[in-house]
Write an enzyme that holds these catalytic residues in place. Structure first.
Site, PDB file in Angstrom:
ATOM      1  N   CYS A 108      -0.514   4.091   1.994  1.00 54.14           N
ATOM      2  CA  CYS A 108      -0.361   3.900   3.437  1.00 54.14           C
ATOM      3  C   CYS A 108       1.057   4.221   3.903  1.00 54.14           C
ATOM      4  O   CYS A 108       1.249   4.871   4.933  1.00 54.14           O
ATOM      5  CB  CYS A 108      -0.662   2.452   3.829  1.00 54.14           C
ATOM      6  N   ASP A 109       2.034   3.742   3.161  1.00 55.85           N
ATOM      7  CA  ASP A 109       3.407   3.719   3.682  1.00 55.85           C
ATOM      8  C   ASP A 109       4.405   4.592   2.939  1.00 55.85           C
ATOM      9  O   ASP A 109       5.573   4.675   3.338  1.00 55.85           O
ATOM     10  CB  ASP A 109       3.919   2.268   3.687  1.00 55.85           C
ATOM     11  N   CYS A 145       0.834  -1.197   0.000  1.00 54.12           N
ATOM     12  CA  CYS A 145       0.000   0.000   0.000  1.00 54.12           C
ATOM     13  C   CYS A 145       0.870   1.248   0.000  1.00 54.12           C
ATOM     14  O   CYS A 145       1.336   1.684   1.052  1.00 54.12           O
ATOM     15  CB  CYS A 145      -0.941   0.003   1.208  1.00 54.12           C
TER      16      CYS A 145
END
Length: 318
Positions: free
Chosen positions: A139-140, A136
């Protein structure tokens, strides 16, 4: 083996499952919700959620799911830990088995099992998951500001995530197995227009290198066989998602990828009284807000189904 009868059984606890629970509980259907193997769904591994209406400052994914759960509980949803390990949709009421032992009969079942990211299947990929390996980018990506990363994939998701990463990191290597992408033309154009994205065609991943964290990625040219190591600190996998629907395959119609087919404009499956919501039946949008909307549909469809069943049974008794 314990046996139990419920009106509405909800399988899964992401935005779709919890929204279905909120609507079903407010309708007096006393829903029972099983959280499954990843309580809260994919949002529990997401950091900032900034595109869900009603959170003007954004919210952390795990906190958002806590809020969803509290709202479902407020109206009386019975939220339980446990995995649905078998189903029998051959008759009515529908039967499911929990954790291989307890049996539940349900007048209506709402499937909200979501989808999980696909991985390459490398040992090093799993060993370094969360330590430089991610599925992701949104996300990261923040954790790799100013560094070099690689991303695997050739579809719209990979192109979108590569473009997203390019705004944060120093360099993005995009690894494409063939000599062309599957991504739409506009997404390919965005990739090509980003000066710090380098597309490596005919390239496959051999190994993710590093001890405690990612230190590089060994790749191989599929035409020449030449191998080299890319000096990256982050490795992102964007090769698609797999719906968590295998347990239903003997009864529910699905497409070739395992996504549940629903009657357009509804959450209805081919089995009366079984409804599918969220990413288990949506391979196009896969957003929290669309999942929540389909959860609402599932609860309303289940409510109507149960009401019609009750009328049928009353008429049969006359």
């Amino acid at each position: 083996m314990a046996k139990e009868r419920v009106k509405v059984l909800i399988i899964g606890s992401g935005p779709a499952g919890f929204t279905a629970a909120i609507y079903a509980a407010r309708a007096g259907m006393k829903p029972v919700l099983y959280q499954g193997g990843q309580p809260g769904g994919q949002l529990t591994i997401t950091t900032d959620v900034e595109n869900y209406p009603g959170y003007p400052e954004g919210i952390m994914g795990p906190q958002m799911m806590v809020d969803f759960q509290k709202q479902a509980e407020r109206f009386g949803t019975d939220i339980r830990s446990g995995m649905i390990t078998a189903v029998d949709f051959s008759g009515w009421p529908h039967k499911v088995t929990v954790d291989g032992k307890d049996e539940i009969e349900a007048e209506a079942v709402i499937i909200s099992t979501g989808a999980a990211a696909k991985w390459l299947g490398l040992e090093s990929e799993q060993r370094l998951n969360g330590r430089g390996v991610s599925a992701c980018a949104v996300c990261d990506g923040f954790f790799f500001r100013g560094q070099d990363v690689a991303i695997v994939g050739a579809g719209d998701t990979a192109a979108e995530e590569a473009t997203y990463l390019s705004k944060l990191v120093n360099k993005v290597y995009m690894l494409v197995r063939r000599d062309e992408m599957r991504a739409s033309k506009i997404m390919q154009q965005r990739v090509m227009n980003a000066p710090n994205i380098e597309v490596l065609w005919n390239t496959e991943t051999v190994e993710v290198e590093g001890g405690e964290e990612v230190e590089g990625v060994k790749v191989r040219n599929t035409q020449t066989g030449e191998e080299r190591v890319l000096p990256v600190q982050g490795f992102f996998v964007a090769i698609g998602h797999e719906p968590n629907t295998a347990i239903f395959k003997d009864y529910i119609d699905m497409d070739e990828s395992g996504y549940i087919k629903t009657i357009p404009g509804t959450s209805k499956t081919n089995v009366p009284g079984v409804f599918a919501t969220g990413d288990a039946q949506d391979k196009n949008y896969r957003q929290a807000v669309t999942a929540a909307g389909s959860g609402c549909m599932g609860a309303l469809d289940a409510e109507r189904f149960i009401a019609e069943k009750e009328v049928e049974m009353q008429e049969a008794e006359v």
